[in-house]
Design a protein around this motif. Structure first.
Motif, PDB file in Angstrom:
ATOM      1  N   MET A   7       0.827  -1.191   0.000  1.00 33.25           N
ATOM      2  CA  MET A   7       0.000   0.000   0.000  1.00 33.25           C
ATOM      3  C   MET A   7       0.874   1.258   0.000  1.00 33.25           C
ATOM      4  N   ALA A   8       1.999   1.198   0.712  1.00 33.96           N
ATOM      5  CA  ALA A   8       2.915   2.339   0.697  1.00 33.96           C
ATOM      6  C   ALA A   8       3.438   2.567  -0.723  1.00 33.96           C
ATOM      7  N   LEU A   9       3.727   1.480  -1.425  1.00 31.53           N
ATOM      8  CA  LEU A   9       4.197   1.584  -2.803  1.00 31.53           C
ATOM      9  C   LEU A   9       3.119   2.198  -3.699  1.00 31.53           C
ATOM     10  N   GLY A  10       1.859   1.784  -3.518  1.00 29.63           N
ATOM     11  CA  GLY A  10       0.762   2.359  -4.296  1.00 29.63           C
ATOM     12  C   GLY A  10       0.618   3.848  -4.052  1.00 29.63           C
ATOM     13  N   GLY A  11       0.714   4.258  -2.789  1.00 31.15           N
ATOM     14  CA  GLY A  11       0.637   5.678  -2.461  1.00 31.15           C
ATOM     15  C   GLY A  11       1.799   6.458  -3.057  1.00 31.15           C
ATOM     16  N   ALA A  12       3.003   5.874  -3.001  1.00 28.77           N
ATOM     17  CA  ALA A  12       4.172   6.536  -3.584  1.00 28.77           C
ATOM     18  C   ALA A  12       4.016   6.660  -5.098  1.00 28.77           C
ATOM     19  N   LEU A  13       3.545   5.601  -5.749  1.00 29.33           N
ATOM     20  CA  LEU A  13       3.342   5.659  -7.207  1.00 29.33           C
ATOM     21  C   LEU A  13       2.299   6.704  -7.581  1.00 29.33           C
ATOM     22  N   LYS A  14       1.225   6.780  -6.805  1.00 27.35           N
ATOM     23  CA  LYS A  14       0.204   7.795  -7.069  1.00 27.35           C
ATOM     24  C   LYS A  14       0.807   9.189  -6.933  1.00 27.35           C
ATOM     25  N   GLN A  15       1.635   9.400  -5.925  1.00 26.04           N
ATOM     26  CA  GLN A  15       2.258  10.707  -5.716  1.00 26.04           C
ATOM     27  C   GLN A  15       3.238  11.030  -6.843  1.00 26.04           C
ATOM     28  N   ILE A  16       3.980  10.050  -7.317  1.00 29.79           N
ATOM     29  CA  ILE A  16       4.918  10.259  -8.417  1.00 29.79           C
ATOM     30  C   ILE A  16       4.156  10.616  -9.698  1.00 29.79           C
ATOM     31  N   ILE A  17       3.053   9.922  -9.960  1.00 28.66           N
ATOM     32  CA  ILE A  17       2.217  10.242 -11.128  1.00 28.66           C
ATOM     33  C   ILE A  17       1.700  11.668 -11.025  1.00 28.66           C
ATOM     34  N   TRP A  18       1.241  12.039  -9.830  1.00 31.05           N
ATOM     35  CA  TRP A  18       0.746  13.403  -9.627  1.00 31.05           C
ATOM     36  C   TRP A  18       1.850  14.417  -9.910  1.00 31.05           C
ATOM     37  N   LEU A  19       3.032  14.148  -9.366  1.00 30.78           N
ATOM     38  CA  LEU A  19       4.138  15.090  -9.509  1.00 30.78           C
ATOM     39  C   LEU A  19       4.600  15.219 -10.963  1.00 30.78           C
ATOM     40  N   LEU A  20       4.730  14.100 -11.659  1.00 28.62           N
ATOM     41  CA  LEU A  20       5.277  14.121 -13.012  1.00 28.62           C
ATOM     42  C   LEU A  20       4.268  14.492 -14.094  1.00 28.62           C
ATOM     43  N   PHE A  21       2.992  14.123 -13.914  1.00 33.02           N
ATOM     44  CA  PHE A  21       2.036  14.264 -15.015  1.00 33.02           C
ATOM     45  C   PHE A  21       0.838  15.166 -14.721  1.00 33.02           C
ATOM     46  N   ILE A  22       0.590  15.485 -13.479  1.00 34.83           N
ATOM     47  CA  ILE A  22      -0.618  16.227 -13.157  1.00 34.83           C
ATOM     48  C   ILE A  22      -0.318  17.632 -12.656  1.00 34.83           C
ATOM     49  N   CYS A  23       0.550  17.751 -11.691  1.00 36.99           N
ATOM     50  CA  CYS A  23       0.837  19.041 -11.060  1.00 36.99           C
ATOM     51  C   CYS A  23       1.454  20.000 -12.067  1.00 36.99           C
ATOM     52  N   SER A  24       0.842  21.157 -12.207  1.00 40.22           N
ATOM     53  CA  SER A  24       1.380  22.161 -13.119  1.00 40.22           C
ATOM     54  C   SER A  24       1.891  23.375 -12.357  1.00 40.22           C
ATOM     55  N   ALA A  25       1.657  23.409 -11.052  1.00 44.56           N
ATOM     56  CA  ALA A  25       2.102  24.532 -10.237  1.00 44.56           C
ATOM     57  C   ALA A  25       3.477  24.236  -9.648  1.00 44.56           C
ATOM     58  N   GLU A  26       4.242  25.277  -9.451  1.00 44.00           N
ATOM     59  CA  GLU A  26       5.527  25.113  -8.783  1.00 44.00           C
ATOM     60  C   GLU A  26       5.244  24.972  -7.283  1.00 44.00           C
ATOM     61  N   VAL A  27       5.789  23.919  -6.688  1.00 44.34           N
ATOM     62  CA  VAL A  27       5.574  23.660  -5.272  1.00 44.34           C
ATOM     63  C   VAL A  27       6.833  24.089  -4.525  1.00 44.34           C
ATOM     64  N   PRO A  28       6.699  25.024  -3.565  1.00 45.73           N
ATOM     65  CA  PRO A  28       7.882  25.481  -2.827  1.00 45.73           C
ATOM     66  C   PRO A  28       8.539  24.331  -2.054  1.00 45.73           C
ATOM     67  N   ILE A  29       9.837  24.449  -1.850  1.00 43.50           N
ATOM     68  CA  ILE A  29      10.611  23.411  -1.161  1.00 43.50           C
ATOM     69  C   ILE A  29      10.032  23.108   0.212  1.00 43.50           C
ATOM     70  N   TYR A  30       9.667  24.140   0.995  1.00 40.12           N
ATOM     71  CA  TYR A  30       9.160  23.894   2.347  1.00 40.12           C
ATOM     72  C   TYR A  30       7.870  23.079   2.308  1.00 40.12           C
ATOM     73  N   LEU A  31       7.027  23.333   1.315  1.00 35.38           N
ATOM     74  CA  LEU A  31       5.773  22.594   1.203  1.00 35.38           C
ATOM     75  C   LEU A  31       6.034  21.163   0.735  1.00 35.38           C
ATOM     76  N   SER A  32       6.952  21.006  -0.197  1.00 38.31           N
ATOM     77  CA  SER A  32       7.326  19.659  -0.648  1.00 38.31           C
ATOM     78  C   SER A  32       7.867  18.840   0.515  1.00 38.31           C
ATOM     79  N   ALA A  33       8.708  19.452   1.332  1.00 37.22           N
ATOM     80  CA  ALA A  33       9.282  18.759   2.488  1.00 37.22           C
ATOM     81  C   ALA A  33       8.198  18.393   3.496  1.00 37.22           C
ATOM     82  N   ALA A  34       7.251  19.302   3.730  1.00 34.97           N
ATOM     83  CA  ALA A  34       6.169  19.027   4.676  1.00 34.97           C
ATOM     84  C   ALA A  34       5.281  17.884   4.183  1.00 34.97           C
ATOM     85  N   ILE A  35       4.915  17.914   2.911  1.00 34.08           N
ATOM     86  CA  ILE A  35       4.073  16.854   2.344  1.00 34.08           C
ATOM     87  C   ILE A  35       4.818  15.520   2.362  1.00 34.08           C
ATOM     88  N   GLY A  36       6.069  15.536   1.933  1.00 30.48           N
ATOM     89  CA  GLY A  36       6.874  14.315   1.946  1.00 30.48           C
ATOM     90  C   GLY A  36       7.067  13.770   3.352  1.00 30.48           C
TER      91      GLY A  36
END
Length: 175
Positions: A1-30
């Motif tokens: 399940m952790a792998l599924g969540g990570a894959l979903k997040q990678i798909i979001w990051l590479l193919f969906i997200c069009s906004a620049e995400v600040p480093i502090y927010l990326s670190a908090a989410i990660g």
């Protein structure tokens, strides 16, 4: 399940997200995702007495429905934003069709559901309620009000029309 969540997040990051995400927010989410995945993995290993076949059988489909809901809604919104054709008489700029016709922030609902399903499969119903409840509370009290204020300011009357047409903010039929 952790792998599924990570894959979903990678798909979001590479193919969906069009906004620049600040480093502090990326670190908090990660950091939050890592903490939640670590807790669930440790509980899965250390807390078998809290988990039974019923919680596993319920948690796995809840996880799958949540992952689907979050990813599918994000993909629908991305397709809407990528389409250069005019969108109706007002040239709509806000996506409120498909899954987003059920709730204005249905993607957050999907996230909370898959997190709750993961927690249920790992350690049973009480941990699932704590985990899913935390994410729903966080979205309802922090993320959704902030995002809705931003949307009202950016899109004005178009967003107010979406609010009138799509009654629910987060959970269809509830909130």
């Amino acid at each position: 399940m952790a792998l599924g969540g990570a894959l979903k997040q990678i798909i979001w990051l590479l193919f969906i997200c069009s906004a620049e995400v600040p480093i502090y927010l990326s670190a908090a989410i990660g950091g939050l995702n890592t903490a939640a995945d670590t807790a669930n993995t440790l509980l899965f290993l250390w807390a078998p007495r809290f988990r039974n076949s019923v919680s596993s059988y319920l948690g796995i489909p809840l996880y799958a429905i949540g992952i689907y809901l979050e990813l599918a809604s994000e993909l629908q919104r991305r397709a809407f934003k990528s389409d250069p054709r005019p969108r109706g008489p007002n040239h709509a700029r806000v996506h409120s069709t498909g899954l987003f016709a059920l709730a204005r922030h249905i993607n957050y609902t999907g996230f909370a559901l898959w997190r709750a399903g993961y927690a249920m499969a790992a350690a049973g119903v009480p941990w699932s309620i704590v985990t899913g409840g935390f994410f729903l509370w966080d979205f309802a009290s922090r993320a959704v009000p902030s995002l809705e204020g931003y949307m009202r300011e950016k899109y004005g009357e178009e967003w107010r029309e979406v609010e009138r047409r799509v009654r629910w903010r987060l959970v269809p039929g509830v909130y």
